[in-house]
Motif scaffolding. Sequence first.
Motif, PDB file in Angstrom:
ATOM      1  N   GLU A  27      67.550  51.465  51.318  1.00 26.53           N
ATOM      2  CA  GLU A  27      68.558  51.426  50.002  1.00 26.53           C
ATOM      3  C   GLU A  27      68.275  52.944  49.550  1.00 26.53           C
ATOM      4  OE1 GLU A  27      67.814  48.521  47.079  1.00 26.53           O
ATOM      5  OE2 GLU A  27      68.694  47.053  48.094  1.00 26.53           O
ATOM      6  N   GLY A  28      69.395  53.561  48.925  1.00 30.20           N
ATOM      7  CA  GLY A  28      69.568  54.916  48.109  1.00 30.20           C
ATOM      8  C   GLY A  28      69.614  56.051  49.386  1.00 30.20           C
ATOM      9  N   ASN A  29      69.531  55.679  50.387  1.00 26.93           N
ATOM     10  CA  ASN A  29      69.507  56.765  51.581  1.00 26.93           C
ATOM     11  C   ASN A  29      71.127  56.835  52.245  1.00 26.93           C
ATOM     12  OD1 ASN A  29      66.860  57.527  51.374  1.00 26.93           O
ATOM     13  ND2 ASN A  29      66.242  55.752  52.576  1.00 26.93           N
ATOM     14  N   THR A  30      71.615  57.824  52.886  1.00 25.27           N
ATOM     15  CA  THR A  30      72.756  58.063  53.308  1.00 25.27           C
ATOM     16  C   THR A  30      72.409  57.864  54.948  1.00 25.27           C
ATOM     17  OG1 THR A  30      72.328  60.158  53.633  1.00 25.27           O
ATOM     18  CG2 THR A  30      73.376  59.688  51.693  1.00 25.27           C
ATOM     19  N   PHE A  31      74.025  57.555  55.336  1.00 25.39           N
ATOM     20  CA  PHE A  31      74.186  57.476  56.970  1.00 25.39           C
ATOM     21  C   PHE A  31      75.496  58.066  57.036  1.00 25.39           C
ATOM     22  CE2 PHE A  31      75.516  53.711  55.132  1.00 25.39           C
ATOM     23  CZ  PHE A  31      76.851  53.287  55.689  1.00 25.39           C
ATOM     24  N   THR A  32      75.900  58.708  58.457  1.00 25.67           N
ATOM     25  CA  THR A  32      77.053  59.180  58.912  1.00 25.67           C
ATOM     26  C   THR A  32      77.909  58.158  59.457  1.00 25.67           C
ATOM     27  OG1 THR A  32      76.136  59.995  60.718  1.00 25.67           O
ATOM     28  CG2 THR A  32      76.070  61.446  58.793  1.00 25.67           C
ATOM     29  N   LYS A  33      79.029  58.364  59.889  1.00 24.02           N
ATOM     30  CA  LYS A  33      79.883  57.593  60.528  1.00 24.02           C
ATOM     31  C   LYS A  33      79.548  57.656  62.194  1.00 24.02           C
ATOM     32  CE  LYS A  33      84.048  57.797  57.521  1.00 24.02           C
ATOM     33  NZ  LYS A  33      85.417  58.337  57.474  1.00 24.02           N
ATOM     34  N   ALA A  34      78.999  58.716  62.671  1.00 25.88           N
ATOM     35  CA  ALA A  34      78.588  58.968  63.737  1.00 25.88           C
ATOM     36  C   ALA A  34      77.443  58.019  64.119  1.00 25.88           C
ATOM     37  CB  ALA A  34      78.146  60.366  64.159  1.00 25.88           C
ATOM     38  N   GLN A  35      76.508  58.011  62.989  1.00 24.01           N
ATOM     39  CA  GLN A  35      75.130  57.192  63.281  1.00 24.01           C
ATOM     40  C   GLN A  35      75.343  55.740  63.643  1.00 24.01           C
ATOM     41  OE1 GLN A  35      72.965  58.762  59.814  1.00 24.01           O
ATOM     42  NE2 GLN A  35      71.686  60.047  60.880  1.00 24.01           N
ATOM     43  N   LEU A  36      76.436  55.315  62.619  1.00 23.17           N
ATOM     44  CA  LEU A  36      76.793  54.029  62.663  1.00 23.17           C
ATOM     45  C   LEU A  36      77.393  53.395  63.959  1.00 23.17           C
ATOM     46  CD1 LEU A  36      77.168  51.217  61.314  1.00 23.17           C
ATOM     47  CD2 LEU A  36      79.415  52.022  60.243  1.00 23.17           C
ATOM     48  N   ARG A  37      78.414  54.379  64.364  1.00 23.36           N
ATOM     49  CA  ARG A  37      79.212  54.158  65.903  1.00 23.36           C
ATOM     50  C   ARG A  37      77.934  54.191  66.687  1.00 23.36           C
ATOM     51  NH1 ARG A  37      84.513  57.698  63.586  1.00 23.36           N
ATOM     52  NH2 ARG A  37      85.135  55.941  62.344  1.00 23.36           N
ATOM     53  N   GLU A  38      76.925  55.124  66.730  1.00 27.49           N
ATOM     54  CA  GLU A  38      76.031  55.350  67.855  1.00 27.49           C
ATOM     55  C   GLU A  38      75.128  53.950  68.200  1.00 27.49           C
ATOM     56  OE1 GLU A  38      72.175  58.327  69.169  1.00 27.49           O
ATOM     57  OE2 GLU A  38      73.792  58.671  67.367  1.00 27.49           O
ATOM     58  N   ALA A  39      75.011  53.306  66.736  1.00 29.47           N
ATOM     59  CA  ALA A  39      74.148  52.257  66.608  1.00 29.47           C
ATOM     60  C   ALA A  39      74.872  50.844  67.160  1.00 29.47           C
ATOM     61  CB  ALA A  39      73.736  51.868  65.326  1.00 29.47           C
ATOM     62  N   PHE A  40      76.082  51.105  66.960  1.00 22.83           N
ATOM     63  CA  PHE A  40      77.051  49.985  67.638  1.00 22.83           C
ATOM     64  C   PHE A  40      78.096  50.305  68.626  1.00 22.83           C
ATOM     65  CE2 PHE A  40      75.249  48.770  63.523  1.00 22.83           C
ATOM     66  CZ  PHE A  40      74.747  47.567  63.680  1.00 22.83           C
ATOM     67  N   PRO A  41      77.793  50.948  69.779  1.00 26.55           N
ATOM     68  CA  PRO A  41      78.643  51.441  70.389  1.00 26.55           C
ATOM     69  C   PRO A  41      79.901  50.686  71.129  1.00 26.55           C
ATOM     70  CG  PRO A  41      76.526  51.395  71.608  1.00 26.55           C
ATOM     71  CD  PRO A  41      76.436  51.092  70.254  1.00 26.55           C
ATOM     72  N   GLU A  42      79.156  49.104  71.122  1.00 27.89           N
ATOM     73  CA  GLU A  42      80.152  48.430  71.766  1.00 27.89           C
ATOM     74  C   GLU A  42      81.019  47.614  70.824  1.00 27.89           C
ATOM     75  OE1 GLU A  42      77.246  46.088  69.269  1.00 27.89           O
ATOM     76  OE2 GLU A  42      77.021  47.920  70.754  1.00 27.89           O
ATOM     77  N   THR A  43      81.053  48.128  69.428  1.00 26.88           N
ATOM     78  CA  THR A  43      81.949  47.318  68.621  1.00 26.88           C
ATOM     79  C   THR A  43      83.091  48.492  67.875  1.00 26.88           C
ATOM     80  OG1 THR A  43      80.139  46.049  67.582  1.00 26.88           O
ATOM     81  CG2 THR A  43      82.292  46.220  66.203  1.00 26.88           C
ATOM     82  N   ALA A  44      84.341  48.238  68.310  1.00 25.68           N
ATOM     83  CA  ALA A  44      85.427  49.291  67.825  1.00 25.68           C
ATOM     84  C   ALA A  44      85.541  49.288  66.721  1.00 25.68           C
ATOM     85  CB  ALA A  44      86.712  48.749  68.844  1.00 25.68           C
TER      86      ALA A  44
END
Length: 228
Positions: A27-44
């Motif tokens: 909570e309170g921290n930022t993340f990037t779209k790239a980090q999200l997609r890297e964590a879930f590469p199998e989900t389009a």
Amino acid sequence: MDVPSWQDEKLGTMKRAALWLVAVVGEGNTFTKAQLREAFPETAQIDRRMRDLRDFGWQISTNREDAELEAHEQRFVLQGVPVWEPGKATRASTAIAAPQRRQIYARDSHICRSCGITTGQSYEGSQERVQLDIARREVIQADGGKAVELVTECKRCRVGGREFAVDLPAVLAKVRHLGALEQKILAGWIAADQREFSDLERLWGDYRALPAESRDRVREALNTDGEG
């Protein structure tokens, strides 16, 4: 209850995304779209599954809600319902039926009630065509309770105002504090459901929308004209 791992593929993608926010981002921290997609590469459509969490009280801001964020960043503001727990990720359908949708559009004069733009127009300075949608707006009632009401908004305003709540008692209090003439003027605007702005007011709006360097030039022009 033990919190499962966000990497447990037996869980649905939305649940795993929620667990990833809790375990990895915090909570309170930022993340990037790239980090999200890297964590879930199998989900389009992982971005969409992440947005679904907002329906369960999760607050995730983009640069539309948080000016400190870049376009590729998001902030995990607040955890909502623990959707990974049994029975917590179910919800009733919130779809708005076509007849009700048409009724709301007609009631709202087929304009965005936030910015006044209408279907078929383009946003100023852009070729993007306006699309109207129905937003669910939280309204604070006179008794202090809250209710969700439906309102017509364009797609831009609907996204930007997602976390916005309307304070109806505050609006009513301001109405009561108006003088008789001001109340009469306001009543006329309400009856016509529009207000004509003066050239000066429109110019002020144009100035407010300028970048900082251009605002400086306007100030300089006013100072020069005043000196002349």
